[in-house]
Write a protein that holds these residues in place. Structure first.
Motif, short mmCIF file in Angstrom:
data_model
loop_
_atom_site.label_atom_id
_atom_site.label_comp_id
_atom_site.label_asym_id
_atom_site.label_seq_id
_atom_site.Cartn_x
_atom_site.Cartn_y
_atom_site.Cartn_z
N GLN A 1 11.34 3.53 0.29
CA GLN A 1 10.30 3.51 1.32
C GLN A 1 9.11 4.37 0.92
O GLN A 1 7.95 3.97 1.08
CB GLN A 1 10.88 3.99 2.65
N ALA A 2 9.37 5.55 0.38
CA ALA A 2 8.28 6.42 -0.06
C ALA A 2 7.48 5.78 -1.18
O ALA A 2 6.25 5.84 -1.19
CB ALA A 2 8.86 7.77 -0.52
N THR A 3 8.17 5.14 -2.11
CA THR A 3 7.49 4.51 -3.24
C THR A 3 6.66 3.32 -2.79
O THR A 3 5.50 3.18 -3.19
CB THR A 3 8.53 4.06 -4.29
N GLU B 1 11.68 -2.39 5.91
CA GLU B 1 10.27 -2.79 5.80
C GLU B 1 9.74 -2.63 4.38
O GLU B 1 8.58 -2.30 4.16
CB GLU B 1 9.41 -1.99 6.79
N LEU B 2 10.60 -2.94 3.42
CA LEU B 2 10.18 -2.91 2.02
C LEU B 2 9.63 -4.26 1.57
O LEU B 2 8.79 -4.31 0.68
CB LEU B 2 11.37 -2.53 1.12
N ILE B 3 10.13 -5.33 2.18
CA ILE B 3 9.76 -6.69 1.77
C ILE B 3 9.61 -7.59 3.00
O ILE B 3 10.05 -7.23 4.09
CB ILE B 3 10.84 -7.29 0.83
N ASP B 4 9.02 -8.76 2.77
CA ASP B 4 8.87 -9.73 3.86
C ASP B 4 10.18 -10.46 4.13
O ASP B 4 10.56 -10.68 5.27
CB ASP B 4 7.77 -10.74 3.51
N SER B 5 10.85 -10.90 3.06
CA SER B 5 12.12 -11.60 3.19
C SER B 5 12.90 -11.45 1.90
O SER B 5 12.35 -11.10 0.86
CB SER B 5 11.90 -13.09 3.49
N ALA C 1 10.56 13.03 -1.99
CA ALA C 1 10.44 11.63 -2.41
C ALA C 1 8.99 11.15 -2.30
O ALA C 1 8.50 10.41 -3.16
CB ALA C 1 11.37 10.76 -1.58
N LEU C 2 8.32 11.56 -1.23
CA LEU C 2 6.91 11.20 -1.07
C LEU C 2 6.04 11.82 -2.16
O LEU C 2 5.15 11.16 -2.72
CB LEU C 2 6.41 11.64 0.31
N VAL D 1 15.71 4.56 -6.26
CA VAL D 1 17.15 4.49 -6.06
C VAL D 1 17.49 5.05 -4.68
O VAL D 1 17.37 6.25 -4.46
CB VAL D 1 17.89 5.26 -7.17
N ALA D 2 17.90 4.18 -3.77
CA ALA D 2 18.26 4.46 -2.37
C ALA D 2 17.07 4.20 -1.44
O ALA D 2 15.91 4.29 -1.85
CB ALA D 2 18.80 5.86 -2.18
N THR D 3 17.40 3.87 -0.21
CA THR D 3 16.40 3.39 0.75
C THR D 3 15.26 4.37 1.01
O THR D 3 14.09 3.98 0.92
CB THR D 3 17.09 3.01 2.08
N PRO D 4 15.50 5.64 1.34
CA PRO D 4 14.37 6.53 1.62
C PRO D 4 13.43 6.70 0.43
O PRO D 4 12.21 6.78 0.60
CB PRO D 4 15.05 7.86 1.99
#
Length: 328
Positions: free
Chosen positions: A109-111, A132-136, A85-86, A103-106
């Motif tokens: 996060q990599a993107t 930890e993808l967004i502030d809110s 993914a990275l 598509v999907a959390t991991p």
């Protein structure tokens, strides 16, 4: 035989936000395509292949077909490997793309870690704040926003109690590396307290560990499978163990039921993906800024029952549930 009915449930997250300045320059034709025409280039990074994520990706692409918008998709799959993914994200960062879908959390996060100058949308992410993808949820704050697949865990446990009235102990197997799964396990433990249920858990790091994890849970009255990408991709091994012990499996989404769980009140991932595609169109054509586009959640949930699986797992489905369901 599979049966289902769609039930309208209030969206969990606020949908939409006021349009502000676009996150990249307008090409003069109402789009942001780098080539200056009406064709966009979009990268898609999907964590792993399984029915829910496949459906989300398909729904995303259908939104462009429905809108009559030409898109060149670079679709890649990480096959469940975070390192892959990275690599995909790093490749997309160097490409001339108008937007990236994760598509999907991991995968998201990599993107998000590697792409800061191109709009990034996610889908099939349970808790983007914890990830930890967004502030809110209301104001993401940067170039990343999207749709959440947060499940109605409390109602799913109610369904479990309907199907297994004497259930006291519920086992959950989930991937230790998936933040989205830990969030759902925490929600399940909280919801279980008022339902006279005990939640017991085992974590896994790969699909081959699922049978051992099921065995380590010991004597449970039912299994609950959250929207865990690793476990859902290996659902057959969990179902096999459950059937050998006549232990019912309740899923968090329809793909799990198709894979052998007894029932769910879950998300229609095709529609969730389509919803994400509509957000992408607002960014690309209307110039909306991801930083101010609130995260959206599923607008519909679907009851699905697998009668064959119920028979194999020793469950008698109440007539009240069957009578409400439509045949699929």
């Amino acid at each position: 035989m599979f049966t289902s009915r769609k039930t309208k449930i209030a969206a969990i997250f606020t949908a939409g936000a006021l349009a502000l300045a676009g996150c990249s320059s307008d090409d003069g034709n109402g789009g942001t395509g780098a080539s200056g025409d009406d064709t966009y280039k979009i990268g898609i990074s999907q964590l792993v292949q399984h029915p829910a994520l496949d459906a989300a990706t398909a729904g995303f692409k259908e939104a462009f077909d429905d809108a009559g918008v030409d898109v060149e998709f670079d679709e890649q799959n990480a096959n469940g490997e975070q390192s892959t993914a990275l690599t995909i994200a790093q490749g997309f960062a160097g490409d001339d793309l108008d937007l990236v879908l994760s598509v999907a959390t991991p995968a998201a996060q990599a993107t998000a870690q590697n792409i800061q100058d191109t709009p990034v949308l996610f889908t099939a992410v349970t808790d983007p704040v914890s990830a930890e993808l967004i502030d809110s949820l209301e104001a993401p704050g940067a170039n990343v926003t999207g749709t959440s697949d947060v499940a109605p865990v409390d109602q799913q446990l109610d369904l479990l109690k309907e199907l297994v009235p004497d259930a006291k102990k519920v086992g959950i197997v989930y991937a230790s590396g998936e933040v989205n799964s830990q969030v759902q396990v925490d929600d399940a433990k909280e919801a279980a307290e008022s339902r006279d249920l005990e939640i017991v858990t085992q974590t896994v790091t790969n699909v081959t560990e699922i049978p051992q994890a099921v065995q380590a849970l010991g004597d449970v009255d039912a299994f609950y499978v959250p929207t865990d990408n690793l476990v859902v991709s290996g659902i057959a091994s969990l179902v096999q163990a459950a059937e050998s012990s006549k232990t019912p499996v309740i899923g968090a989404e329809a793909g799990t039921v198709e894979g052998g769980a007894v029932a769910t009140l879950g998300i229609d991932y095709t529609e969730l993906g389509r919803q994400t595609g509509e957000m992408a169109l607002r960014i690309l054509r209307d110039g909306e800024d991801p930083a101010t586009m609130a995260v959206e959640s599923a607008k519909e949930f679907t009851y699905m029952v697998n009668e064959d699986a119920a028979e194999r797992q020793g469950v008698t489905i109440p007539e009240a549930i069957l009578s409400e369901a439509e045949t699929v």
